[in-house]
Scaffold this motif. Structure first.
Motif, PDB file in Angstrom:
ATOM      1  N   UNK A   1      -2.239  -3.676  -1.099  1.00 14.79           N
ATOM      2  CA  UNK A   1      -1.002  -3.455  -1.850  1.00 14.79           C
ATOM      3  C   UNK A   1      -0.882  -4.496  -2.953  1.00 14.79           C
ATOM      4  N   UNK A   2      -0.369  -4.047  -4.080  1.00 15.05           N
ATOM      5  CA  UNK A   2      -0.201  -4.933  -5.218  1.00 15.05           C
ATOM      6  C   UNK A   2       1.285  -5.221  -5.420  1.00 15.05           C
ATOM      7  N   UNK A   3       1.593  -6.482  -5.719  1.00 16.20           N
ATOM      8  CA  UNK A   3       2.964  -6.916  -5.943  1.00 16.20           C
ATOM      9  C   UNK A   3       3.033  -7.707  -7.239  1.00 16.20           C
ATOM     10  N   UNK A   4       4.198  -7.699  -7.851  1.00 19.17           N
ATOM     11  CA  UNK A   4       4.483  -8.590  -8.970  1.00 19.17           C
ATOM     12  C   UNK A   4       5.495  -9.587  -8.424  1.00 19.17           C
ATOM     13  N   UNK A   5       5.116 -10.864  -8.456  1.00 15.69           N
ATOM     14  CA  UNK A   5       5.983 -11.917  -7.931  1.00 15.69           C
ATOM     15  C   UNK A   5       6.208 -12.954  -9.032  1.00 15.69           C
ATOM     16  N   UNK A   6       7.241 -13.743  -8.858  1.00 18.79           N
ATOM     17  CA  UNK A   6       7.533 -14.776  -9.837  1.00 18.79           C
ATOM     18  C   UNK A   6       8.575 -15.720  -9.279  1.00 18.79           C
ATOM     19  N   UNK A   7       9.168 -16.488 -10.178  1.00 22.31           N
ATOM     20  CA  UNK A   7      10.188 -17.440  -9.762  1.00 22.31           C
ATOM     21  C   UNK A   7      11.167 -17.648 -10.901  1.00 22.31           C
ATOM     22  N   UNK A   8      12.392 -17.976 -10.528  1.00 21.35           N
ATOM     23  CA  UNK A   8      13.348 -18.435 -11.518  1.00 21.35           C
ATOM     24  C   UNK A   8      13.360 -19.955 -11.423  1.00 21.35           C
ATOM     25  N   UNK A   9      14.441 -20.577 -11.729  1.00 25.81           N
ATOM     26  CA  UNK A   9      14.490 -22.042 -11.680  1.00 25.81           C
ATOM     27  C   UNK A   9      14.560 -22.584 -10.260  1.00 25.81           C
ATOM     28  N   UNK A  10      14.951 -21.744  -9.307  1.00 18.46           N
ATOM     29  CA  UNK A  10      15.204 -22.232  -7.952  1.00 18.46           C
ATOM     30  C   UNK A  10      14.327 -21.613  -6.868  1.00 18.46           C
ATOM     31  N   UNK A  11      14.086 -20.326  -6.964  1.00 16.48           N
ATOM     32  CA  UNK A  11      13.416 -19.627  -5.869  1.00 16.48           C
ATOM     33  C   UNK A  11      12.444 -18.564  -6.378  1.00 16.48           C
ATOM     34  N   UNK A  12      11.521 -18.197  -5.496  1.00 17.16           N
ATOM     35  CA  UNK A  12      10.601 -17.110  -5.808  1.00 17.16           C
ATOM     36  C   UNK A  12      11.334 -15.783  -5.687  1.00 17.16           C
ATOM     37  N   UNK A  13      10.758 -14.754  -6.310  1.00 17.63           N
ATOM     38  CA  UNK A  13      11.373 -13.432  -6.241  1.00 17.63           C
ATOM     39  C   UNK A  13      10.299 -12.356  -6.315  1.00 17.63           C
ATOM     40  N   UNK A  14      10.607 -11.240  -5.698  1.00 19.76           N
ATOM     41  CA  UNK A  14       9.751 -10.060  -5.771  1.00 19.76           C
ATOM     42  C   UNK A  14      10.227  -9.236  -6.952  1.00 19.76           C
ATOM     43  N   UNK A  15       9.338  -9.002  -7.905  1.00 12.56           N
ATOM     44  CA  UNK A  15       9.674  -8.234  -9.084  1.00 12.56           C
ATOM     45  C   UNK A  15       9.375  -6.753  -8.856  1.00 12.56           C
ATOM     46  N   UNK A  16       8.206  -6.473  -8.249  1.00 10.90           N
ATOM     47  CA  UNK A  16       7.891  -5.076  -7.921  1.00 10.90           C
ATOM     48  C   UNK A  16       6.917  -5.048  -6.751  1.00 10.90           C
ATOM     49  N   UNK A  17       6.917  -3.907  -6.079  1.00 10.76           N
ATOM     50  CA  UNK A  17       6.061  -3.730  -4.919  1.00 10.76           C
ATOM     51  C   UNK A  17       6.901  -3.316  -3.721  1.00 10.76           C
ATOM     52  N   UNK A  18       6.307  -2.553  -2.834  1.00 10.93           N
ATOM     53  CA  UNK A  18       7.012  -2.042  -1.665  1.00 10.93           C
ATOM     54  C   UNK A  18       6.878  -3.011  -0.496  1.00 10.93           C
ATOM     55  N   UNK A  19       7.991  -3.513  -0.024  1.00 13.60           N
ATOM     56  CA  UNK A  19       7.984  -4.463   1.102  1.00 13.60           C
ATOM     57  C   UNK A  19       7.710  -3.786   2.436  1.00 13.60           C
ATOM     58  N   UNK A  20       7.924  -2.498   2.535  1.00 16.35           N
ATOM     59  CA  UNK A  20       7.709  -1.761   3.782  1.00 16.35           C
ATOM     60  C   UNK A  20       6.476  -0.876   3.627  1.00 16.35           C
ATOM     61  N   UNK A  21       5.421  -1.241   4.341  1.00 17.18           N
ATOM     62  CA  UNK A  21       4.153  -0.528   4.245  1.00 17.18           C
ATOM     63  C   UNK A  21       3.911   0.214   5.555  1.00 17.18           C
ATOM     64  N   UNK A  22       3.556   1.493   5.441  1.00 22.57           N
ATOM     65  CA  UNK A  22       3.255   2.317   6.621  1.00 22.57           C
ATOM     66  C   UNK A  22       1.773   2.680   6.567  1.00 22.57           C
ATOM     67  N   UNK A  23       1.081   2.349   7.673  1.00 24.48           N
ATOM     68  CA  UNK A  23      -0.344   2.665   7.814  1.00 24.48           C
ATOM     69  C   UNK A  23      -0.441   3.998   8.542  1.00 24.48           C
ATOM     70  N   UNK A  24      -1.092   4.988   7.925  1.00 25.22           N
ATOM     71  CA  UNK A  24      -1.195   6.318   8.588  1.00 25.22           C
ATOM     72  C   UNK A  24      -2.060   6.270   9.838  1.00 25.22           C
TER      73      UNK A  24
END
Length: 144
Positions: free
Chosen positions: A121-144
């Motif tokens: 799975x691919x995610x776009x992550x980053x940070x502001x001045x204080x904390x990290x943040x998830x910019x895009x990507x699905x946090x809930x992954x289901x394996x068939x």
């Protein structure tokens, strides 16, 4: 000096005074005076099978595209085994705030079970001045 002369002089020098007062602000760091909360933020994902049971991986990688660095071992400080038992995996945390302050990067997550890659799975992550943040990507992954 008459009031009209004073006004003309004042308004003539006003843009210069404004420019001088702003020059100090431009040199400050964008996050210099911001008050942050004391919490330590971790971005997690949840991996479950088709019937909703948590998936425990044998191993995983979390590779930052900007540096091509696998940060999974650095995330292990948070007891990787107990998270994995619940199908929860830390992919990024506040350890990276300074490095990614006010910018973002892609993160590639790969999960291995029984010597096979079962999740990618691919995610776009980053940070502001204080904390990290998830910019895009699905946090809930289901394996068939």
């Amino acid at each position: 000096m008459r009031i009209k002369d004073f006004q003309k002089t004042f308004f003539f020098f006003l843009p210069f005074l404004a420019a001088l007062s702003c020059s100090d602000i431009k040199n400050e760091e964008p996050c210099g005076e911001i008050a942050c909360t004391e919490e330590f933020v971790s971005l997690t994902i949840s991996i479950k099978n088709a019937i909703g049971e948590p998936v425990q991986l044998d191993s995983y990688s979390a590779v930052l595209s900007e540096t091509n660095k696998d940060i999974a071992s650095e995330l292990a400080d948070f007891d990787k085994d107990s998270f994995g038992e619940n199908g929860i995996y830390v992919i990024f945390n506040d350890r990276y705030v300074k490095e990614f302050e006010n910018k973002s990067t892609s993160l590639q997550f790969r999960g291995i079970k029984d010597a096979q890659e079962i999740v990618s799975a691919k995610f776009e992550v980053g940070a502001d001045c204080c904390h990290v943040k998830l910019i895009s990507g699905d946090r809930d992954i289901v394996i068939p």
